[in-house]
Write a protein that holds these residues in place. Structure first.
Motif, PDB file in Angstrom:
ATOM      1  N   ARG A  94     -11.695 -14.333  -1.439  1.00 13.52           N
ATOM      2  CA  ARG A  94     -10.775 -13.619  -2.460  1.00 13.52           C
ATOM      3  C   ARG A  94      -9.514 -14.181  -2.484  1.00 13.52           C
ATOM      4  O   ARG A  94      -8.756 -14.136  -3.647  1.00 13.52           O
ATOM      5  N   ASP A  96     -10.507  -3.517   7.303  1.00 15.15           N
ATOM      6  CA  ASP A  96     -11.858  -2.900   6.829  1.00 15.15           C
ATOM      7  C   ASP A  96     -12.179  -3.514   5.586  1.00 15.15           C
ATOM      8  O   ASP A  96     -13.181  -3.252   4.953  1.00 15.15           O
ATOM      9  N   ALA A 102     -11.928  -4.241   2.795  1.00 12.68           N
ATOM     10  CA  ALA A 102     -11.589  -4.143   1.593  1.00 12.68           C
ATOM     11  C   ALA A 102     -12.822  -4.609   0.545  1.00 12.68           C
ATOM     12  O   ALA A 102     -12.634  -5.077  -0.501  1.00 12.68           O
ATOM     13  N   LEU A 103     -13.985  -4.349   0.983  1.00 13.19           N
ATOM     14  CA  LEU A 103     -15.061  -4.831   0.383  1.00 13.19           C
ATOM     15  C   LEU A 103     -15.919  -3.535  -0.222  1.00 13.19           C
ATOM     16  O   LEU A 103     -15.982  -2.365   0.443  1.00 13.19           O
ATOM     17  N   CYS A 104     -16.642  -3.957  -1.392  1.00 19.09           N
ATOM     18  CA  CYS A 104     -17.495  -3.028  -1.867  1.00 19.09           C
ATOM     19  C   CYS A 104     -19.003  -2.961  -1.409  1.00 19.09           C
ATOM     20  O   CYS A 104     -19.383  -4.306  -1.885  1.00 19.09           O
ATOM     21  N   TYR A 111      -7.895  -7.466   4.663  1.00 24.96           N
ATOM     22  CA  TYR A 111      -7.808  -6.147   5.306  1.00 24.96           C
ATOM     23  C   TYR A 111      -8.652  -6.172   6.450  1.00 24.96           C
ATOM     24  O   TYR A 111      -9.730  -6.887   6.610  1.00 24.96           O
ATOM     25  N   PRO A 157      -0.525  -2.480  -4.491  1.00 30.88           N
ATOM     26  CA  PRO A 157      -1.083  -3.906  -3.649  1.00 30.88           C
ATOM     27  C   PRO A 157      -0.721  -4.720  -5.046  1.00 30.88           C
ATOM     28  O   PRO A 157      -0.535  -5.859  -4.685  1.00 30.88           O
ATOM     29  N   VAL A 158      -1.238  -4.309  -6.160  1.00 31.08           N
ATOM     30  CA  VAL A 158      -1.183  -5.568  -7.156  1.00 31.08           C
ATOM     31  C   VAL A 158       0.351  -6.230  -7.279  1.00 31.08           C
ATOM     32  O   VAL A 158       0.399  -7.530  -7.539  1.00 31.08           O
ATOM     33  N   ASN A 198       1.020  -1.151  -0.071  1.00 26.21           N
ATOM     34  CA  ASN A 198       0.200  -0.049  -0.091  1.00 26.21           C
ATOM     35  C   ASN A 198       0.725   1.407  -0.033  1.00 26.21           C
ATOM     36  O   ASN A 198       0.603   2.201  -0.648  1.00 26.21           O
ATOM     37  N   ARG A 209       0.492  -8.724  -4.746  1.00 31.24           N
ATOM     38  CA  ARG A 209      -0.351 -10.033  -4.955  1.00 31.24           C
ATOM     39  C   ARG A 209       0.350 -10.915  -6.062  1.00 31.24           C
ATOM     40  O   ARG A 209       0.401 -12.036  -6.122  1.00 31.24           O
TER      41      ARG A 209
END
Lengths: 246, 358
Positions: free
Chosen positions: A156, A86, A88-90, A84, A72-73, A52, A76
Motif C-alpha cells: 500500500r 492491526d 488496516a486491512l479489510c 498499522y 489520516p488522509v 489519527n 498521507r
C-alpha cells in the motif's frame, strides 16, 4: 534540517497521560527504531504522526513547517505513510482491492469512472513481486498468512512517492524467513531515500536495520542515541527502567 | 532466485490447487437465491399451472409485488453490505405516502411538486438516521427502530391533525395529466398487450426494480464507491485508516433506503389513488428477509444486490403463488419464516466455506 520533528508532544486520554512532552527527530533517509514496553506510548505516538488524532499539546513540524493533521488522509498527502499494527486491512476484500482501497485506479468514460481491475491486479502483482512476496492479488486477505498480510500492508505504501513510512510492529506476527524479507525491504526503502520509523519489540530487528534508537517509558522519552553507541542490553535496561535514562 | 520470482507471480506455485467451478459458484452470494427462485418456479409450475398464475395477468401480478419489494431490498442490501440496517423504511413508506398525498389533495400542490417534496423529506430522514448512527456509534438496529416508531407516529398524528382521518384519497384525478406521475404508476408498453383486455401494460415498478438492481450491481462491482461499501462493512476502522470516508458512505446509503421507501410510496399512492397512514407496515422486515435470502450477510462486508432482487422475486412469487393455488394465505408467513431460516443456514455454510483456508 530534520524531515520530521516532534516538539513537546503530549497526549491525554481522560486521566491517563499516554505521552508526556516527547521530542522526536527524523532525518532524511534515516531508519529510527522506536522502542518501549507495552503501554509506553509507541502506538499513540504513531497515531499522532499519522493523523489519527491530534496531540493534546506540542507541535509537529514537517521540513520546518508546522502541520496539523485531522485525518489520516492529510498526513498521507504530506508524504507520511503508515503500516498499522492491526494492518488496516479489510478481510473481506482481495489483496489488490486492499492495496488500492481509497485510491482506486479508475477508467474514465466521460463523466463516469469505473474501476480498472486489470491494472489494479497487474500493479498489485508487480508490487508483491518487488517485495518478493508470494501474495496473489486476487486472493482474499482473510485467507492469508501474517507475512502475506504484511506484504499487502507494505505494498500500500509503495503506491505513491512518500517521504516517511511509519511501521508499527511490522515483524511481530510473521515467519522467520519473512522477518528477514521485511528487514531487507526496510533497507531497500532507506536506500531510496525514504525515512522510516520502525516501532518494534524485537531487539534484533531494530539493531539490524536502525541507525538510531529512541526509547519510550511510561509516556516519556528516556533515550535517543545511535545504535552504534548503544547495545541491546542497554536498550533493554532502558525499556524496563533498570537504566533510568541515557 | 528464479523460483521465488515465479512463486511471486503465482504462476508456477505447485501448492496451488485448482479451484473447482462448484467452489467458485459457491463463492457467489446470489447462488442460493437463484437456486431458490428456480425451486419456487418449478414448485408453482407443477402446483399452480392451471390457476392462471402463469398467464400474462398472473405473471404481471407477482412480478409487480416482487418489484415493489425489490426496490426496497436492493437499497437495503447496499446498506447491509456496509454493515448497517434500516428498520425505519416501512414507516418511511407511510410517511412519504402522506407527504405526497396531503400537499396534493389538501393544499392543492401539483403532484410532481408533492413527490419532490417527499423525496426531500426522505433525504432529510436518511441523513438524520445515518448521522446519528455514525456519530453515536450505536447499532443502527436501535437507532432506526426508534425511527420506525417516530415516523409512524408522526404520520398518524400529522395526518389526523390535518385531515381528521387516517386516509387521504382523491389522488387519481389529480395525477391525471401530471408530467411525472406516469413514471411511478403508469403501465408501460401497453401496445404489447393490445389483444389482452385484462392487461394494460407492464407496471412502471417492474422497470424501476430492474433498473435499480442493475444500477446497484454496477455501483457495487465497478465503482470505487462499491469498493468502499464492502470495505465499510468489512472493517470500518481499517477502511477509515486508509482514507475511505466510511461515515459519508453510510449516510449516503441511509439516504438511499429512505429514498427507496419514498419511491415505493409514490408508486403505491399514485397506483391506488390514496394514501393510508398504515402503508408499509412490516416492509422493513420483508426487505431484510429478501436481502438475507439473497445471500447478504447480516454482519456486512459480503453480499449482492442481484441476490436481493432474486430474494424479492422469491418473496413475491410465493406470496402470490399461495394465493393462486388457493391454499389458505395464513400459511404464507410460515413459509416465509422457514425459507428465511433455510437461507440463513445456507449462507452460514457458505460463509464457512469462503472463510476457511482453501
Amino acid at each position: 534540517m530534520a524531515l520530521l520533528e516532534l516538539q513537546g508532544i503530549s497526549k491525554n486520554f481522560g486521566a491517563i497521560q499516554a505521552l508526556d512532552n516527547v521530542d522526536l527527530r527524523l532525518d532524511p533517509g534515516e531508519v529510527l527504531g522506536l522502542m518501549g514496553d507495552n503501554g509506553a506510548g509507541k502506538s499513540t505516538l504513531v497515531k499522532i504522526m499519522a493523523g489519527n488524532f491530534p496531540p493534546s499539546g506540542g507541535e509537529i513540524r514537517l521540513a520546518d513547517e508546522a502541520v496539523h493533521f485531522h485525518k489520516p488522509v492529510e498526513a498521507r498527502e504530506k508524504g507520511i505513510e503508515v503500516v498499522y499494527q492491526d494492518l488496516a486491512l479489510c478481510d473481506n476484500l482481495t489483496a489488490a482491492a486492499n492495496v488500492f482501497l481509497g485510491r482506486e485506479i479508475k477508467l474514465r468514460f466521460g463523466p463516469l469512472k469505473i474501476l480498472d481491475y486489470k491494472r489494479m491486479y497487474d500493479r498489485a502483482g508487480q508490487l508483491f513481486a518487488e517485495l518478493k512476496s508470494e501474495t496473489r492479488p486476487r486472493d482474499l486477505v482473510k485467507q492469508m498468512s501474517g507475512g502475506q498480510r504484511q506484504a499487502v500492508a507494505i505494498a500500500r505504501t509503495r503506491l505513491r512517492d512518500c517521504k516517511i513510512i511509519l511501521m508499527d510492529e511490522p515483524t511481530a506476527a510473521i515467519s522467520v524467513r519473512q522477518v528477514a524479507e521485511v528487514l531487507d525491504l526496510i533497507r531497500r526503502l532507506r536506500d531510496q531515500g525514504i525515512a522510516i520509523i520502525l516501532i518494534s519489540h524485537r531487539m534484533p530487528d531494530v539493531f539490524a536495520v536502525a541507525d538510531r534508537v529512541s526509547v519510550l517509558r511510561r509516556g516519556r522519552k528516556v533515550a535517543d542515541k545511535t545504535t552504534k553507541e548503544s547495545s541491546p542490553e542497554e536498550v533493554t535496561g532502558l525499556i524496563t527502567g533498570a537504566i533510568q535514562s541515557a | 532466485m528464479t523460483d521465488t520470482t515465479q512463486n511471486a507471480a503465482g504462476a508456477m506455485d505447485e501448492r496451488l490447487r485448482q479451484v473447482s467451478i462448484w467452489k467458485k459458484l459457491l463463492n457467489r452470494p446470489e447462488l442460493g437465491a437463484v437456486a431458490g427462485t428456480v425451486l419456487v418456479f418449478v414448485f408453482f409450475g407443477l402446483v399452480a399451472a392451471n390457476s392462471g398464475m402463469f398467464s400474462s395477468k398472473g405473471i404481471i401480478t407477482f412480478l409487480e409485488v416482487s418489484a415493489q419489494l425489490g426496490i426496497l431490498a436492493v437499497f437495503a442490501s447496499l446498506l447491509m453490505i456496509a454493515g448497517e440496517f434500516d428498520l425505519s423504511v416501512g414507516s418511511m413508506i407511510g410517511f412519504a405516502g402522506v407527504a405526497i398525498a396531503i400537499p396534493a389533495a389538501v393544499w392543492g400542490v401539483p403532484i410532481w411538486l408533492a413527490i419532490i417534496f417527499a423525496f426531500v423529506l426522505a433525504v432529510l430522514v436518511g441523513y438524520v438516521n445515518g448521522l446519528i448512527v455514525v456519530r453515536s456509534g450505536l447499532p443502527s438496529f436501535i437507532v432506526t427502530l426508534a425511527g420506525l416508531f417516530i415516523l409512524r407516529g408522526l404520520t398518524i398524528g400529522l395526518t389526523r391533525e390535518i385531515t381528521g382521518r387516517t386516509q387521504v384519497s382523491g389522488l387519481k384525478q389529480l395525477s391525471e395529466g401530471d408530467p411525472i406521475a406516469w413514471l411511478f404508476a403508469g403501465d408501460w408498453f401497453g401496445f404489447l398487450f393490445a389483444n389482452n383486455p385484462t392487461v394494460n401494460g407492464i407496471p412502471a415498478s417492474i422497470f424501476w426494480w430492474l433498473a435499480l438492481t442493475a444500477l446497484a450491481t454496477w455501483v457495487l462491482l465497478r465503482t470505487p464507491f462499491g469498493n468502499w461499501i464492502f470495505a465499510s462493512g468489512g472493517d470500518k476502522l481499517a477502511a477509515r485508516n486508509v482514507g475511505v470516508p466510511v461515515n459519508s458512505v453510510k449516510i449516503l446509503l441511509f439516504i438511499g433506503t429512505a429514498c427507496a421507501a419514498t419511491l415505493f410510496a409514490a408508486i403505491q399512492v399514485l397506483d391506488a389513488g390514496s394514501a393510508d397512514t398504515n402503508r408499509g407496515l412490516l416492509k422493513e422486515f420483508e426487505a431484510i428477509i429478501a436481502v438475507v435470502i439473497g445471500g447478504t450477510l447480516l454482519t456486512g462486508g459480503y453480499g449482492s444486490a442481484i441476490g436481493a432482487a432474486f430474494g424479492a422475486l422469491i418473496f413475491g412469487t410465493v406470496q402470490m403463488g399461495i394465493f393462486f393455488t388457493g391454499v389458505n394465505t395464513d400459511w404464507f408467513k410460515v413459509f416465509v419464516g422457514v425459507m428465511m431460516l433455510i437461507a440463513v443456514l445456507f449462507n452460514n455454510y457458505v460463509r464457512k466455506k469462503v472463510t476457511e483456508a482453501r
